[in-house]
Design an enzyme around this catalytic site. Structure first.
Site, PDB file in Angstrom:
ATOM      1  CG  ASN A  42      -0.317  -0.211   2.640  1.00  0.00           C
ATOM      2  OD1 ASN A  42       0.640  -0.825   2.647  1.00  0.00           O
ATOM      3  ND2 ASN A  42      -1.030   0.487   3.412  1.00  0.00           N
ATOM      4  CB  CYS A  53      -5.106  -1.287  -1.644  1.00  0.00           C
ATOM      5  SG  CYS A  53      -6.480  -0.562  -0.766  1.00  0.00           S
ATOM      6  CD  GLU A  55      -5.336  -5.949  -0.778  1.00  0.00           C
ATOM      7  OE1 GLU A  55      -4.786  -4.869  -0.925  1.00  0.00           O
ATOM      8  OE2 GLU A  55      -6.464  -6.096  -0.019  1.00  0.00           O
ATOM      9  CB  CYS A  93     -10.525  -2.115   0.933  1.00  0.00           C
ATOM     10  SG  CYS A  93     -10.226  -1.675  -0.696  1.00  0.00           S
ATOM     11  CB  CYS A  96      -8.608  -4.704  -3.220  1.00  0.00           C
ATOM     12  SG  CYS A  96      -7.457  -3.479  -2.964  1.00  0.00           S
TER      13      CYS A  96
END
Length: 139
Positions: A42, A53, A55, A93, A96
């Site tokens: 992140n 993020c 991901e 999240c 993502c």
């Protein structure tokens, strides 16, 4: 799939986080269908909205390199200074999860959230994002 290796790569990526505001460090390791692994961390921004993020960083790196077929992702995250195995699980999240749904099969793509290489949970993307909005909804 070598889950332990994927989790290790996520922890390695976590070391590169830029989190001066939250001090919450997340690392991700994305497994491509061909066996390649792309990592992400992140990256925060004072304006918050431009923050990215781990991901999504991994996905965007992979896609920018021509990859579009993925089988799994490992995600780790905790406040800075928390040692492996001592924190909690860090699930992706919703944003993502939506990015994952753009590129991955909901029923087969695996999302691994880990405290350590020995302590992890594994879900399908469909379990984490039921009733997903995908490109099929745009047809």
């Amino acid at each position: 799939m070598d889950r332990k290796l994927l989790i290790e790569k996520a922890f390695e990526a976590q070391e590169n986080c830029y989190t001066p505001y939250s001090n919450f460090n997340v690392g991700a390791a994305l497994l491509c269908e061909n066996g390649d692994i792309y990592t992400g961390c992140n990256i925060e921004n004072a304006a918050f909205t431009p923050t990215n993020c781990a991901e999504r960083t991994a996905f965007f790196k992979a896609v920018s390199e021509g990859q579009k077929n993925f089988t799994a992702i490992a995600v780790v995250g905790n406040k800075a200074g928390v040692k492996q195995g001592e924190g909690d699980y860090c699930a992706p999240c919703a944003v993502c999860r939506q990015v994952m749904a753009e590129f991955c099969d909901l029923k087969t793509f695996k999302v691994i959230i880990a405290k350590s290489t020995e302590d992890y949970l594994e879900y399908t993307l469909e379990e984490l994002l039921p009733l997903a909005f995908t490109g099929k909804d745009m047809e």
